[in-house]
Design a protein around this motif. Structure first.
Motif, PDB file in Angstrom:
ATOM      1  N   LYS A   1     -10.811   2.020  -1.216  1.00  0.00           N
ATOM      2  CA  LYS A   1     -12.116   1.554  -1.690  1.00  0.00           C
ATOM      3  C   LYS A   1     -12.303   0.079  -1.359  1.00  0.00           C
ATOM      4  O   LYS A   1     -13.412  -0.386  -1.144  1.00  0.00           O
ATOM      5  CB  LYS A   1     -12.255   1.757  -3.201  1.00  0.00           C
ATOM      6  N   GLY A   2     -11.199  -0.651  -1.337  1.00  0.00           N
ATOM      7  CA  GLY A   2     -11.249  -2.083  -1.013  1.00  0.00           C
ATOM      8  C   GLY A   2     -11.309  -2.349   0.482  1.00  0.00           C
ATOM      9  O   GLY A   2     -11.344  -3.501   0.895  1.00  0.00           O
ATOM     10  N   GLY A   3     -11.251  -1.281   1.287  1.00  0.00           N
ATOM     11  CA  GLY A   3     -11.411  -1.463   2.722  1.00  0.00           C
ATOM     12  C   GLY A   3     -10.107  -1.499   3.501  1.00  0.00           C
ATOM     13  O   GLY A   3     -10.101  -1.873   4.673  1.00  0.00           O
ATOM     14  N   VAL A   4      -8.990  -1.144   2.898  1.00  0.00           N
ATOM     15  CA  VAL A   4      -7.708  -1.145   3.596  1.00  0.00           C
ATOM     16  C   VAL A   4      -7.661   0.057   4.535  1.00  0.00           C
ATOM     17  O   VAL A   4      -8.080   1.159   4.175  1.00  0.00           O
ATOM     18  CB  VAL A   4      -6.530  -1.106   2.587  1.00  0.00           C
ATOM     19  N   ALA A   5      -7.122  -0.118   5.713  1.00  0.00           N
ATOM     20  CA  ALA A   5      -7.013   0.958   6.700  1.00  0.00           C
ATOM     21  C   ALA A   5      -5.850   1.880   6.340  1.00  0.00           C
ATOM     22  O   ALA A   5      -4.874   1.445   5.706  1.00  0.00           O
ATOM     23  CB  ALA A   5      -6.783   0.368   8.089  1.00  0.00           C
ATOM     24  N   PRO A   6      -5.923   3.162   6.732  1.00  0.00           N
ATOM     25  CA  PRO A   6      -4.837   4.106   6.423  1.00  0.00           C
ATOM     26  C   PRO A   6      -3.470   3.648   6.951  1.00  0.00           C
ATOM     27  O   PRO A   6      -2.452   3.860   6.305  1.00  0.00           O
ATOM     28  CB  PRO A   6      -5.277   5.397   7.101  1.00  0.00           C
ATOM     29  N   GLN A   7      -3.437   2.971   8.096  1.00  0.00           N
ATOM     30  CA  GLN A   7      -2.165   2.499   8.642  1.00  0.00           C
ATOM     31  C   GLN A   7      -1.512   1.465   7.722  1.00  0.00           C
ATOM     32  O   GLN A   7      -0.293   1.398   7.620  1.00  0.00           O
ATOM     33  CB  GLN A   7      -2.362   1.895  10.048  1.00  0.00           C
ATOM     34  N   GLU A   8      -2.313   0.675   7.061  1.00  0.00           N
ATOM     35  CA  GLU A   8      -1.766  -0.322   6.137  1.00  0.00           C
ATOM     36  C   GLU A   8      -1.193   0.346   4.885  1.00  0.00           C
ATOM     37  O   GLU A   8      -0.233  -0.147   4.302  1.00  0.00           O
ATOM     38  CB  GLU A   8      -2.851  -1.335   5.751  1.00  0.00           C
ATOM     39  N   LEU A   9      -1.795   1.469   4.468  1.00  0.00           N
ATOM     40  CA  LEU A   9      -1.253   2.200   3.307  1.00  0.00           C
ATOM     41  C   LEU A   9       0.141   2.719   3.599  1.00  0.00           C
ATOM     42  O   LEU A   9       0.989   2.782   2.705  1.00  0.00           O
ATOM     43  CB  LEU A   9      -2.182   3.365   2.935  1.00  0.00           C
ATOM     44  N   VAL A  10       0.372   3.096   4.866  1.00  0.00           N
ATOM     45  CA  VAL A  10       1.691   3.599   5.249  1.00  0.00           C
ATOM     46  C   VAL A  10       2.736   2.512   5.025  1.00  0.00           C
ATOM     47  O   VAL A  10       3.784   2.756   4.437  1.00  0.00           O
ATOM     48  CB  VAL A  10       1.683   4.072   6.727  1.00  0.00           C
ATOM     49  N   SER A  11       2.449   1.313   5.445  1.00  0.00           N
ATOM     50  CA  SER A  11       3.432   0.232   5.310  1.00  0.00           C
ATOM     51  C   SER A  11       3.505  -0.305   3.879  1.00  0.00           C
ATOM     52  O   SER A  11       4.576  -0.668   3.403  1.00  0.00           O
ATOM     53  CB  SER A  11       3.123  -0.900   6.286  1.00  0.00           C
ATOM     54  N   GLN A  12       2.391  -0.334   3.170  1.00  0.00           N
ATOM     55  CA  GLN A  12       2.367  -0.917   1.828  1.00  0.00           C
ATOM     56  C   GLN A  12       2.899   0.022   0.754  1.00  0.00           C
ATOM     57  O   GLN A  12       3.626  -0.402  -0.140  1.00  0.00           O
ATOM     58  CB  GLN A  12       0.943  -1.340   1.459  1.00  0.00           C
ATOM     59  N   LEU A  13       2.522   1.311   0.818  1.00  0.00           N
ATOM     60  CA  LEU A  13       2.857   2.238  -0.273  1.00  0.00           C
ATOM     61  C   LEU A  13       3.889   3.283   0.114  1.00  0.00           C
ATOM     62  O   LEU A  13       4.306   4.085  -0.718  1.00  0.00           O
ATOM     63  CB  LEU A  13       1.586   2.948  -0.770  1.00  0.00           C
ATOM     64  N   GLY A  14       4.287   3.317   1.364  1.00  0.00           N
ATOM     65  CA  GLY A  14       5.298   4.280   1.774  1.00  0.00           C
ATOM     66  C   GLY A  14       4.755   5.686   1.945  1.00  0.00           C
ATOM     67  O   GLY A  14       5.514   6.650   1.942  1.00  0.00           O
ATOM     68  N   LEU A  15       3.453   5.824   2.094  1.00  0.00           N
ATOM     69  CA  LEU A  15       2.854   7.137   2.334  1.00  0.00           C
ATOM     70  C   LEU A  15       3.037   7.498   3.801  1.00  0.00           C
ATOM     71  O   LEU A  15       3.191   6.626   4.664  1.00  0.00           O
ATOM     72  CB  LEU A  15       1.356   7.123   2.006  1.00  0.00           C
ATOM     73  N   SER A  16       3.008   8.790   4.092  1.00  0.00           N
ATOM     74  CA  SER A  16       3.009   9.190   5.498  1.00  0.00           C
ATOM     75  C   SER A  16       1.617   8.952   6.061  1.00  0.00           C
ATOM     76  O   SER A  16       0.633   8.832   5.319  1.00  0.00           O
ATOM     77  CB  SER A  16       3.410  10.660   5.635  1.00  0.00           C
ATOM     78  N   LEU A  17       1.541   8.865   7.385  1.00  0.00           N
ATOM     79  CA  LEU A  17       0.250   8.612   8.021  1.00  0.00           C
ATOM     80  C   LEU A  17      -0.727   9.741   7.754  1.00  0.00           C
ATOM     81  O   LEU A  17      -1.918   9.514   7.515  1.00  0.00           O
ATOM     82  CB  LEU A  17       0.433   8.410   9.537  1.00  0.00           C
ATOM     83  N   SER A  18      -0.203  10.988   7.717  1.00  0.00           N
ATOM     84  CA  SER A  18      -1.092  12.121   7.448  1.00  0.00           C
ATOM     85  C   SER A  18      -1.626  12.060   6.015  1.00  0.00           C
ATOM     86  O   SER A  18      -2.793  12.374   5.775  1.00  0.00           O
ATOM     87  CB  SER A  18      -0.374  13.447   7.701  1.00  0.00           C
ATOM     88  N   GLU A  19      -0.796  11.622   5.040  1.00  0.00           N
ATOM     89  CA  GLU A  19      -1.288  11.468   3.662  1.00  0.00           C
ATOM     90  C   GLU A  19      -2.358  10.388   3.591  1.00  0.00           C
ATOM     91  O   GLU A  19      -3.398  10.560   2.938  1.00  0.00           O
ATOM     92  CB  GLU A  19      -0.134  11.105   2.716  1.00  0.00           C
ATOM     93  N   ALA A  20      -2.105   9.275   4.258  1.00  0.00           N
ATOM     94  CA  ALA A  20      -3.063   8.169   4.235  1.00  0.00           C
ATOM     95  C   ALA A  20      -4.379   8.594   4.894  1.00  0.00           C
ATOM     96  O   ALA A  20      -5.472   8.277   4.387  1.00  0.00           O
ATOM     97  CB  ALA A  20      -2.480   6.959   4.949  1.00  0.00           C
ATOM     98  N   ASN A  21      -4.296   9.322   6.035  1.00  0.00           N
ATOM     99  CA  ASN A  21      -5.514   9.795   6.697  1.00  0.00           C
ATOM    100  C   ASN A  21      -6.262  10.799   5.826  1.00  0.00           C
ATOM    101  O   ASN A  21      -7.494  10.780   5.770  1.00  0.00           O
ATOM    102  CB  ASN A  21      -5.184  10.406   8.059  1.00  0.00           C
TER     103      ASN A  21
END
Length: 129
Positions: free
Chosen positions: A98-118
């Motif tokens: 919601k704050g505008g962070v890209a899915p790729q950044e969620l992978v590095s910040q929260l440890g999510l997989s890229l498919s989860e972030a997408n």
């Protein structure tokens, strides 16, 4: 008269002996009743002890069952707590999206997989429409 005196003494002794025998018989009957009462009390106490032992075994079984159930509930609670942690990471990811962070950044910040972030980005984008 001298010869009658020993008969009186003998008769007195005989009466005393008879009285003592009757007293002993009464004491014997009294003791016999007391013994029977004590035997009955001992039997009752043995029955009570058997009942208490049986009840103690049942209480032990209940306690073991309760301890088993408590362990199961603790395991479920730990599992739910872990689920809640992953839910919080998804919630954090949604807030960041919601704050505008890209899915790729969620992978590095929260440890999510890229498919989860997408997927989260896709779901969030659908909600925005």
């Amino acid at each position: 008269m001298d010869w009658h005196l020993p008969y009186f003494i003998l008769a007195g002794l005989l009466v005393a002996l008879l009285a003592a025998t009757l007293m002993l018989a009464r004491a014997y009957l009294s003791l016999k009743r007391a013994h029977a009462a004590l035997v009955a009390k001992v039997a009752q106490q043995q029955n009570d002890l058997i009942g208490l032992s049986s009840a103690a075994v049942q209480v032990d079984q209940r306690m073991l069952n309760q301890e088993r159930r408590l362990r199961e509930y603790e395991e479920k609670l730990a599992s739910l707590s872990q689920q809640d942690t992953s839910y919080q990471s998804y919630r954090t990811a949604i807030e960041k999206l919601k704050g505008g962070v890209a899915p790729q950044e969620l992978v590095s910040q929260l440890g999510l997989s890229l498919s989860e972030a997408n997927l989260l980005a896709h779901l969030y984008a659908e909600r925005q429409d």
